[in-house]
Design a protein around this motif. Structure first.
Motif, PDB file in Angstrom:
ATOM      1  N   SER A 159     -11.670   8.285  13.302  1.00 52.06           N
ATOM      2  CA  SER A 159     -10.677   9.141  13.678  1.00 52.06           C
ATOM      3  C   SER A 159      -9.847   8.566  14.678  1.00 52.06           C
ATOM      4  N   GLN A 160      -9.982   7.774  15.497  1.00 50.12           N
ATOM      5  CA  GLN A 160      -9.072   6.679  16.268  1.00 50.12           C
ATOM      6  C   GLN A 160     -10.011   5.486  16.767  1.00 50.12           C
ATOM      7  N   GLY A 161      -9.094   4.425  17.416  1.00 51.66           N
ATOM      8  CA  GLY A 161      -9.558   3.261  17.877  1.00 51.66           C
ATOM      9  C   GLY A 161      -9.939   2.473  16.652  1.00 51.66           C
ATOM     10  N   LYS A 162     -11.020   1.629  16.881  1.00 52.29           N
ATOM     11  CA  LYS A 162     -11.647   0.586  15.904  1.00 52.29           C
ATOM     12  C   LYS A 162     -11.778   1.237  14.665  1.00 52.29           C
ATOM     13  N   GLY A 163     -11.491   0.652  13.697  1.00 49.16           N
ATOM     14  CA  GLY A 163     -11.753   1.111  12.169  1.00 49.16           C
ATOM     15  C   GLY A 163     -10.794   2.043  11.762  1.00 49.16           C
ATOM     16  N   ALA A 164      -9.969   2.667  12.525  1.00 48.26           N
ATOM     17  CA  ALA A 164      -8.942   3.790  12.219  1.00 48.26           C
ATOM     18  C   ALA A 164      -8.106   3.076  11.146  1.00 48.26           C
ATOM     19  N   THR A 165      -7.769   3.663   9.833  1.00 52.37           N
ATOM     20  CA  THR A 165      -6.735   3.213   9.064  1.00 52.37           C
ATOM     21  C   THR A 165      -5.526   4.106   8.909  1.00 52.37           C
ATOM     22  N   TYR A 166      -4.460   3.621   8.304  1.00 54.63           N
ATOM     23  CA  TYR A 166      -3.232   4.307   8.004  1.00 54.63           C
ATOM     24  C   TYR A 166      -2.447   3.659   7.019  1.00 54.63           C
ATOM     25  N   ALA A 167      -2.167   4.116   5.849  1.00 50.75           N
ATOM     26  CA  ALA A 167      -1.399   3.776   4.781  1.00 50.75           C
ATOM     27  C   ALA A 167      -0.232   4.564   4.847  1.00 50.75           C
ATOM     28  N   TRP A 168       1.012   3.866   4.279  1.00 53.32           N
ATOM     29  CA  TRP A 168       2.338   4.836   4.127  1.00 53.32           C
ATOM     30  C   TRP A 168       2.801   4.082   2.911  1.00 53.32           C
ATOM     31  N   ASP A 169       3.464   5.349   2.134  1.00 57.08           N
ATOM     32  CA  ASP A 169       4.239   4.670   1.075  1.00 57.08           C
ATOM     33  C   ASP A 169       5.656   5.797   1.156  1.00 57.08           C
ATOM     34  N   GLY A 170       6.750   5.144   1.261  1.00 55.62           N
ATOM     35  CA  GLY A 170       8.025   5.788   1.279  1.00 55.62           C
ATOM     36  C   GLY A 170       9.050   5.072   0.749  1.00 55.62           C
ATOM     37  N   ASN A 171      10.299   5.514   1.130  1.00 54.50           N
ATOM     38  CA  ASN A 171      11.548   5.363   0.578  1.00 54.50           C
ATOM     39  C   ASN A 171      11.954   3.751   1.077  1.00 54.50           C
ATOM     40  N   ASN A 227      13.642   2.512   3.517  1.00 51.17           N
ATOM     41  CA  ASN A 227      13.870   2.626   4.898  1.00 51.17           C
ATOM     42  C   ASN A 227      12.352   2.330   5.489  1.00 51.17           C
ATOM     43  N   VAL A 228      11.277   2.617   4.704  1.00 53.26           N
ATOM     44  CA  VAL A 228       9.912   2.495   5.551  1.00 53.26           C
ATOM     45  C   VAL A 228       9.305   1.588   4.547  1.00 53.26           C
ATOM     46  N   GLY A 229       9.307   1.592   3.306  1.00 53.35           N
ATOM     47  CA  GLY A 229       8.579   0.824   2.533  1.00 53.35           C
ATOM     48  C   GLY A 229       7.038   1.128   2.157  1.00 53.35           C
ATOM     49  N   ALA A 230       6.262   0.290   1.842  1.00 48.97           N
ATOM     50  CA  ALA A 230       4.913   0.789   1.834  1.00 48.97           C
ATOM     51  C   ALA A 230       3.857  -0.533   2.428  1.00 48.97           C
ATOM     52  N   GLY A 231       2.607   0.018   2.842  1.00 47.08           N
ATOM     53  CA  GLY A 231       1.990  -0.828   3.721  1.00 47.08           C
ATOM     54  C   GLY A 231       0.749  -0.183   4.275  1.00 47.08           C
ATOM     55  N   PHE A 262       2.418  -5.303   5.050  1.00 48.42           N
ATOM     56  CA  PHE A 262       3.398  -4.629   4.390  1.00 48.42           C
ATOM     57  C   PHE A 262       3.252  -5.171   2.917  1.00 48.42           C
ATOM     58  N   GLU A 263       3.750  -4.183   1.982  1.00 47.56           N
ATOM     59  CA  GLU A 263       3.410  -4.112   0.564  1.00 47.56           C
ATOM     60  C   GLU A 263       5.116  -4.361   0.077  1.00 47.56           C
ATOM     61  N   ARG A 264       5.665  -3.404   0.617  1.00 51.31           N
ATOM     62  CA  ARG A 264       7.284  -3.296   0.011  1.00 51.31           C
ATOM     63  C   ARG A 264       7.979  -3.052   1.343  1.00 51.31           C
ATOM     64  N   PRO A 265       9.311  -3.411   1.349  1.00 52.66           N
ATOM     65  CA  PRO A 265       9.958  -4.292   0.440  1.00 52.66           C
ATOM     66  C   PRO A 265       9.801  -5.693   0.340  1.00 52.66           C
TER      67      PRO A 265
END
Length: 178
Positions: free
Chosen positions: A76-88, A90-94, A113-116
């Protein structure tokens, strides 16, 4: 006419060669960091950074794409927490994963980072007590492959990323100094 075309071609070739040589002189690693003193203990700032659910409250990147898809997982927080994003564009993906979490001093994040553009970096937040304040430093560092070096000939990465870090730190300050 042929002589003018030849001169033009030579000028273009020399210019291109100069850009490539300049790119080769750039360092193999990059580091961008900004710091700000926040009148709050590290314990008040750390939860905002260590919990990806809270990044929407302060991160300068969160508002750039209202339709951005976010996936938060792992701890939920701290070590092991993950966050993925996929956007326009302006933010790309990663995606990010917290690798090290010490509420009193440091948070280290694997940042991919995956994109751009593909990139594999490290982000760090450090918290250093200074009297009644905490010096918060947000840093990102990693390898600079040739494409990155080529971009650095034309773009000031420190200035571009640094202004975002400054805005994020100001937001953290506002949230914790209330």
């Amino acid at each position: 006419m042929l002589k003018a075309v030849a001169i033009f071609a030579v000028v273009i070739a020399v210019g291109l060669a100069a850009v490539l040589v300049l790119a080769l002189t750039k360092p193999d690693m990059f580091r961008v960091e900004r710091s700000l003193a926040v009148r709050a203990p590290a314990g008040a700032i750390y939860p905002l950074v260590a919990d990806f659910h809270r990044w929407t409250d302060w991160s300068p990147y969160e508002g750039r794409d209202p339709a951005m898809k976010r996936t938060i997982g792992g701890s939920s927080q701290g070590k092991g927490a993950t966050y993925a994003w996929d956007g326009n564009s302006n933010v790309g993906a990663g995606h990010m994963e917290i690798l090290e979490a010490d509420a009193s001093s440091k948070l280290r994040i694997k940042l991919d980072f995956e994109r751009p553009f593909e990139g594999h970096n490290t982000a760090e937040f450090t918290f250093v007590p200074q009297g009644d304040a905490t010096l918060v430093t947000w840093a990102m560092y990693g390898p600079a492959p040739f494409l990155s070096k080529l971009m650095q000939v034309f773009i000031n990465m420190d200035g571009m990323i640094g202004k975002d870090f400054e805005a994020g730190l100001v937001s953290l300050k506002k949230l914790t100094e209330k």
